[in-house]
Design a protein around this motif. Sequence first.
Motif, mmCIF file in Angstrom:
data_model
loop_
_atom_site.group_PDB
_atom_site.id
_atom_site.type_symbol
_atom_site.label_atom_id
_atom_site.label_comp_id
_atom_site.label_asym_id
_atom_site.label_seq_id
_atom_site.Cartn_x
_atom_site.Cartn_y
_atom_site.Cartn_z
ATOM 1 N N PRO A 118 42.140 55.039 21.391
ATOM 2 C CA PRO A 118 42.320 54.634 22.784
ATOM 3 C C PRO A 118 41.738 53.254 23.034
ATOM 4 O O PRO A 118 40.645 52.924 22.568
ATOM 5 C CB PRO A 118 41.561 55.704 23.575
ATOM 6 N N LEU A 119 42.496 52.441 23.770
ATOM 7 C CA LEU A 119 42.093 51.074 24.038
ATOM 8 C C LEU A 119 41.023 51.010 25.132
ATOM 9 O O LEU A 119 40.989 51.860 26.027
ATOM 10 C CB LEU A 119 43.301 50.251 24.493
ATOM 11 N N PRO A 120 40.159 50.012 25.071
ATOM 12 C CA PRO A 120 39.209 49.809 26.167
ATOM 13 C C PRO A 120 39.933 49.483 27.470
ATOM 14 O O PRO A 120 41.102 49.095 27.468
ATOM 15 C CB PRO A 120 38.373 48.608 25.702
ATOM 16 N N HIS A 121 39.215 49.630 28.555
ATOM 17 C CA HIS A 121 39.697 49.240 29.879
ATOM 18 C C HIS A 121 39.024 47.924 30.240
ATOM 19 O O HIS A 121 37.831 47.738 30.000
ATOM 20 C CB HIS A 121 39.335 50.319 30.904
ATOM 21 N N ILE A 122 39.782 46.983 30.806
ATOM 22 C CA ILE A 122 39.221 45.692 31.195
ATOM 23 C C ILE A 122 38.931 45.671 32.693
ATOM 24 O O ILE A 122 39.791 46.031 33.505
ATOM 25 C CB ILE A 122 40.183 44.534 30.883
ATOM 26 N N VAL A 123 37.726 45.255 33.045
ATOM 27 C CA VAL A 123 37.406 44.924 34.428
ATOM 28 C C VAL A 123 37.373 43.407 34.503
ATOM 29 O O VAL A 123 36.497 42.761 33.926
ATOM 30 C CB VAL A 123 36.058 45.515 34.864
ATOM 31 N N MET A 124 38.360 42.825 35.182
ATOM 32 C CA MET A 124 38.416 41.375 35.355
ATOM 33 C C MET A 124 37.547 40.999 36.545
ATOM 34 O O MET A 124 37.811 41.392 37.679
ATOM 35 C CB MET A 124 39.860 40.921 35.571
ATOM 36 N N THR A 125 36.471 40.255 36.242
ATOM 37 C CA THR A 125 35.482 39.965 37.255
ATOM 38 C C THR A 125 35.201 38.473 37.281
ATOM 39 O O THR A 125 35.963 37.674 36.749
ATOM 40 C CB THR A 125 34.216 40.812 37.004
ATOM 41 N N ASP A 130 51.109 44.837 29.318
ATOM 42 C CA ASP A 130 52.128 44.870 28.271
ATOM 43 C C ASP A 130 51.549 45.322 26.930
ATOM 44 O O ASP A 130 52.266 45.896 26.097
ATOM 45 C CB ASP A 130 52.766 43.490 28.098
ATOM 46 N N ARG A 131 50.266 45.061 26.716
ATOM 47 C CA ARG A 131 49.602 45.463 25.470
ATOM 48 C C ARG A 131 49.011 46.863 25.559
ATOM 49 O O ARG A 131 48.339 47.321 24.639
ATOM 50 C CB ARG A 131 48.505 44.442 25.130
ATOM 51 N N GLY A 132 49.224 47.534 26.684
ATOM 52 C CA GLY A 132 48.716 48.895 26.856
ATOM 53 C C GLY A 132 47.293 48.966 27.336
ATOM 54 O O GLY A 132 46.666 50.027 27.286
ATOM 55 N N ILE A 133 46.755 47.847 27.823
ATOM 56 C CA ILE A 133 45.361 47.788 28.262
ATOM 57 C C ILE A 133 45.302 47.977 29.771
ATOM 58 O O ILE A 133 45.945 47.246 30.527
ATOM 59 C CB ILE A 133 44.736 46.428 27.884
ATOM 60 N N GLY A 134 44.534 48.951 30.231
ATOM 61 C CA GLY A 134 44.356 49.151 31.660
ATOM 62 C C GLY A 134 43.490 48.065 32.260
ATOM 63 O O GLY A 134 42.577 47.548 31.611
ATOM 64 N N VAL A 135 43.768 47.726 33.515
ATOM 65 C CA VAL A 135 43.066 46.618 34.167
ATOM 66 C C VAL A 135 42.576 47.052 35.547
ATOM 67 O O VAL A 135 43.319 47.639 36.334
ATOM 68 C CB VAL A 135 43.986 45.389 34.326
ATOM 69 N N SER A 136 41.305 46.740 35.823
ATOM 70 C CA SER A 136 40.757 46.806 37.174
ATOM 71 C C SER A 136 40.305 45.411 37.558
ATOM 72 O O SER A 136 40.138 44.545 36.702
ATOM 73 C CB SER A 136 39.582 47.785 37.245
ATOM 74 N N LEU A 137 40.107 45.196 38.849
ATOM 75 C CA LEU A 137 39.800 43.858 39.343
ATOM 76 C C LEU A 137 38.599 43.934 40.275
ATOM 77 O O LEU A 137 38.473 44.871 41.071
ATOM 78 C CB LEU A 137 41.013 43.299 40.091
ATOM 79 N N ALA A 138 37.720 42.920 40.176
ATOM 80 C CA ALA A 138 36.550 42.826 41.054
ATOM 81 C C ALA A 138 36.640 41.540 41.862
ATOM 82 O O ALA A 138 35.989 40.542 41.545
ATOM 83 C CB ALA A 138 35.267 42.859 40.226
ATOM 84 N N PRO A 139 37.470 41.515 42.915
ATOM 85 C CA PRO A 139 37.649 40.284 43.697
ATOM 86 C C PRO A 139 36.500 40.048 44.666
ATOM 87 O O PRO A 139 35.830 40.987 45.113
ATOM 88 C CB PRO A 139 38.947 40.563 44.464
ATOM 89 N N ALA A 140 36.266 38.801 44.968
ATOM 90 C CA ALA A 140 35.323 38.462 46.029
ATOM 91 C C ALA A 140 36.012 38.629 47.380
ATOM 92 O O ALA A 140 37.224 38.440 47.500
ATOM 93 C CB ALA A 140 34.837 37.025 45.868
ATOM 94 N N VAL A 141 35.236 39.006 48.385
ATOM 95 C CA VAL A 141 35.789 39.147 49.735
ATOM 96 C C VAL A 141 35.700 37.783 50.414
ATOM 97 O O VAL A 141 34.698 37.410 51.024
ATOM 98 C CB VAL A 141 35.041 40.223 50.532
ATOM 99 N N THR A 142 36.764 37.025 50.237
ATOM 100 C CA THR A 142 36.912 35.689 50.821
ATOM 101 C C THR A 142 38.295 35.636 51.474
ATOM 102 O O THR A 142 39.072 36.596 51.376
ATOM 103 C CB THR A 142 36.811 34.596 49.733
ATOM 104 N N PRO A 143 38.653 34.533 52.101
ATOM 105 C CA PRO A 143 40.003 34.430 52.687
ATOM 106 C C PRO A 143 41.129 34.602 51.679
ATOM 107 O O PRO A 143 42.280 34.850 52.087
ATOM 108 C CB PRO A 143 40.001 33.027 53.298
ATOM 109 N N LEU A 144 40.851 34.502 50.380
ATOM 110 C CA LEU A 144 41.892 34.747 49.375
ATOM 111 C C LEU A 144 42.291 36.219 49.311
ATOM 112 O O LEU A 144 43.394 36.549 48.869
ATOM 113 C CB LEU A 144 41.410 34.298 47.989
ATOM 114 N N LEU A 145 41.396 37.112 49.731
ATOM 115 C CA LEU A 145 41.658 38.548 49.636
ATOM 116 C C LEU A 145 42.363 39.008 50.913
ATOM 117 O O LEU A 145 41.762 39.582 51.813
ATOM 118 C CB LEU A 145 40.358 39.321 49.415
ATOM 119 N N THR A 146 43.658 38.783 50.958
ATOM 120 C CA THR A 146 44.470 39.143 52.121
ATOM 121 C C THR A 146 45.128 40.505 51.917
ATOM 122 O O THR A 146 45.139 41.050 50.809
ATOM 123 C CB THR A 146 45.570 38.099 52.327
ATOM 124 N N ALA A 147 45.697 41.040 52.972
ATOM 125 C CA ALA A 147 46.446 42.294 52.867
ATOM 126 C C ALA A 147 47.606 42.137 51.896
ATOM 127 O O ALA A 147 47.915 43.054 51.121
ATOM 128 C CB ALA A 147 46.943 42.716 54.249
#
Length: 379
Positions: free
Chosen positions: A71-78, A97-114
């Motif tokens: 089983p492949l690792p999971h990536i947290v993109m931070t 595409d490579r079968g790697i699961g991805v989670s994201l840790a975004p900053a709460v700034t104006p870039l994080l819109t609905a």
Amino acid sequence: MAGHPGGIGSVKPINWAYDRAPMIIYWEMTNACGLACKHCRATAMPDPAPDELNTDESLRLLDSIAEFGKPLPHIVMTGGDPLRRPDLELLVNAAIDRGIGVSLAPAVTPLLTAERIAWMKDLGIGAISLSLDASNAHDHDALRQVDGTFDATLEALRQAAAVKLPVQVNTLVSADNADDLEAMYGLLSNETLMQWSLFFLISVGRGTQLTELDPGEAERLLSHWGARSATAPFRIKTTEAMQYRRILAQRLFAEGKTREQIEAGRASAGFGIRDGNGVVFISHQGKVYPSGFLPIEVGSVREQQLADIYQNAPLMRQLRRPEEFHGRCGVCEFHRWCGGSRARAWARTGDPLATDPMCPYQPGGRYAELMRADTVPVA
């Protein structure tokens, strides 16, 4: 730092072979961020560093992660803030595409819109993390050093719920806000989230401006929230407070559970994971560390394959041998389930194998007998 690492949605069985591959890879895609949080490990800056991994290097990194095999690792993109990477969509697609699961840790700034949150869901992001460090705007915004961040965080939490994008809420726990945890729990109980991760402060980076809990207070809080986890509307986990697993095990032993039942049950998910053991961190420059809070470089993905670094770097191998830890952690009967915070041990003593100074537990006694068995859990 956008959201301190917390293993977003990372509840998996205990029998992951941590010597073979990490369960979670934290990839600091950039140190650029619109916030300047007082506890930031990354010491994030307004603009990207000139030497961060470029797109081609990042694609090669994803290829090297795929080489771990299943089983492949999971990536947290931070970060920093991964939303500041112009090639984020390309890299997320390449990972999936490579079968790697991805989670994201975004900053709460104006870039994080609905719209951006809906885009994450459509793109295939498995979950996101949002940081909430107080139950009120005054205290949270003071820590993040940007007015309006508290209200924007709650709005982002609700926007994610609207598109059914799972969210982990990360909360920094220090002597400065420990009394506010109950109010934060009440606030979050009215929202939709899959997990609440309590990150116990380690004094590194900007975190030296805040005060760590003493061992007695940390034990009290961990015992309290361990008991509350059974009835909480979301999972409660900890980051850099590995003794939470020991406290959960003690409670289950008191209920009459055996070691084998604890290992096989839901409570064993995540047991054994710690800095360098099931976890690895890659900086925006491609440098590899056991975790984001244990800044001892063990290699660079610009020079070596990640699997070779993770499996063979001397410190990484040491971190996966808890019986060789120093002091109480080395002789503790719970060391394979817990192992203590290697990052806190290093921050306080300069020795990553030393006793975790936040844990007051004295090994031995009746739990030593309960922990004896013919089989040893994989860790």
